[in-house]
Design a protein around this motif. Structure first.
Motif, PDB file in Angstrom:
ATOM      1  N   GLN A 117       0.827  -1.208   0.000  1.00  0.00           N
ATOM      2  CA  GLN A 117       0.000   0.000   0.000  1.00  0.00           C
ATOM      3  C   GLN A 117       0.861   1.257   0.000  1.00  0.00           C
ATOM      4  OE1 GLN A 117      -2.489  -0.707   3.464  1.00  0.00           O
ATOM      5  NE2 GLN A 117      -4.192  -1.405   2.192  1.00  0.00           N
ATOM      6  N   ASP A 118       1.964   1.242   0.762  1.00  0.00           N
ATOM      7  CA  ASP A 118       2.858   2.399   0.792  1.00  0.00           C
ATOM      8  C   ASP A 118       3.493   2.615  -0.575  1.00  0.00           C
ATOM      9  OD1 ASP A 118       2.620   3.420   3.391  1.00  0.00           O
ATOM     10  OD2 ASP A 118       3.918   1.866   4.206  1.00  0.00           O
ATOM     11  N   GLN A 120       2.309   1.578  -3.487  1.00  0.00           N
ATOM     12  CA  GLN A 120       1.267   2.002  -4.418  1.00  0.00           C
ATOM     13  C   GLN A 120       0.981   3.485  -4.240  1.00  0.00           C
ATOM     14  OE1 GLN A 120      -0.593  -0.407  -6.655  1.00  0.00           O
ATOM     15  NE2 GLN A 120      -0.572   1.616  -7.604  1.00  0.00           N
ATOM     16  N   LYS A 121       0.942   3.929  -2.988  1.00  0.00           N
ATOM     17  CA  LYS A 121       0.712   5.346  -2.701  1.00  0.00           C
ATOM     18  C   LYS A 121       1.831   6.197  -3.292  1.00  0.00           C
ATOM     19  CE  LYS A 121       0.347   8.663   1.120  1.00  0.00           C
ATOM     20  NZ  LYS A 121       0.345   8.826   2.607  1.00  0.00           N
ATOM     21  N   ASP A 124       1.281   6.304  -7.133  1.00  0.00           N
ATOM     22  CA  ASP A 124       0.060   7.063  -7.445  1.00  0.00           C
ATOM     23  C   ASP A 124       0.254   8.551  -7.205  1.00  0.00           C
ATOM     24  OD1 ASP A 124      -1.130   4.678  -8.094  1.00  0.00           O
ATOM     25  OD2 ASP A 124      -2.366   4.549  -6.275  1.00  0.00           O
ATOM     26  N   SER A 125       0.944   8.899  -6.103  1.00  0.00           N
ATOM     27  CA  SER A 125       1.125  10.311  -5.767  1.00  0.00           C
ATOM     28  C   SER A 125       2.106  10.990  -6.729  1.00  0.00           C
ATOM     29  CB  SER A 125       1.601  10.470  -4.317  1.00  0.00           C
ATOM     30  OG  SER A 125       2.881   9.896  -4.121  1.00  0.00           O
ATOM     31  N   SER A 166       3.832  13.702   5.922  1.00  0.00           N
ATOM     32  CA  SER A 166       4.286  13.289   4.596  1.00  0.00           C
ATOM     33  C   SER A 166       5.782  13.013   4.586  1.00  0.00           C
ATOM     34  CB  SER A 166       3.950  14.372   3.564  1.00  0.00           C
ATOM     35  OG  SER A 166       2.549  14.485   3.385  1.00  0.00           O
ATOM     36  N   TRP A 169       6.527   9.773   6.333  1.00  0.00           N
ATOM     37  CA  TRP A 169       6.165   8.662   5.447  1.00  0.00           C
ATOM     38  C   TRP A 169       7.246   8.453   4.391  1.00  0.00           C
ATOM     39  CZ3 TRP A 169       4.467   9.573   0.188  1.00  0.00           C
ATOM     40  CH2 TRP A 169       4.116   8.389  -0.490  1.00  0.00           C
TER      41      TRP A 169
END
Length: 279
Positions: A117-118, A120-121, A124-125, A166, A169
């Motif tokens: 998920q990280d 993919q984020k 995507d971002s 952010s 992360w």
């Protein structure tokens, strides 16, 4: 590279071929602390001056005023900041690298879904130019090309708390997303590596990453190397993405970060940056 319009683009055509004293005092029956006996050394030596208290931390050099629309535009770097070889373009808002779009393969993660998920984020971002989330206030962007390299520069008011989250992360991504695979819409496989990268010591916080994406484009093997840099200045943030299929000029990334941070600091102090910011 076709990309719908949006702020901040990923660079490079090609594909996603790409860091936690207590002084004990014994109390007597009245509740008053008993004095601890002096050590022999203390009795034989003159009293020493008490250690100096730690000096308070220096205040941040970054003003906390909100970024205005005019200020955001003034804080953008210029071709003069980057130097020879770079040309400013008018279509950076429409940049979009489809090769950064794809589904991360969960099976390639030891920690399964959470890790994927990280990653993919992250992809995507980058594809949607929302690495730091969406601005809550003013924002602006600009882009430059140098051969097949693209440098996209964004500045905006994202909110201090959101920016801190952010950056935290982003610091975890080199470990979480060190190496993973992606399946594109056409079924093609790509490998992505993510490592931390050093940035100039500017702003209230910063994080750099370098992505290497390997796959194929039009049937030919291709590798995209992409620098991703983010800096927090109060509640304002800077994002730089820079790279291309021929590699990445890390020096240009550092220059964009350094010069952009200087310009943003001047804007937040109520000043007008010169055409080329200087330290």
């Amino acid at each position: 590279m076709d990309r719908p319009s949006r702020p901040a683009r990923v660079l490079a055509s090609a594909l996603a071929t790409g860091t936690l004293l207590v002084t004990a005092a014994c109390a007597d029956g009245t509740g008053s602390p008993e004095a601890a006996p002096a050590s022999p050394a203390a009795e034989q030596s003159p009293a020493s001056p008490s250690p100096a208290s730690p000096s308070p931390s220096s205040p941040s050099p970054w003003p906390t005023r909100a970024l205005t629309t005019g200020g955001a535009k003034a804080a953008l770097i210029t071709r003069a900041d980057l130097g020879d070889g770079w040309n400013q373009v008018n279509n950076a808002a429409s940049w979009r690298d489809k090769l950064l779009a794809g589904k991360v393969d969960v099976a390639s993660f030891l920690n399964g879904k959470t890790g994927s998920q990280d990653c993919q984020k992250l992809l995507d971002s980058l594809y949607s130019d929302t690495l730091l989330g969406r601005p809550v206030g003013a924002s602006a962007l600009t882009g430059f090309t140098n051969g097949d390299a693209r440098l996209l520069y964004q500045v905006g008011d994202y909110g201090k708390g959101s920016l801190e989250k952010s950056l935290d992360w982003m610091k975890s991504l080199a470990q979480t997303c060190g190496h993973f695979t992606v399946t594109g819409s056409g079924g093609g496989k790509r490998t992505v590596r993510v490592v931390s990268s050093a940035l100039p010591a500017v702003g209230d916080g910063r994080q750099g990453l370098t992505l290497t994406v390997q796959g194929t484009a039009d049937g030919a093997p291709v590798t995209l190397v992409l620098d991703v840099a983010a800096v927090r200045a109060g509640s304002s943030g800077i994002v730089v993405t820079n790279g291309g299929p021929s590699g990445v000029d890390h020096g240009a990334t550092e220059t964009a970060v350094r010069q952009g941070a200087q310009r943003l600091q001047q804007v937040l102090a109520g000043k007008t940056p010169s055409p080329t910011a200087t330290g």
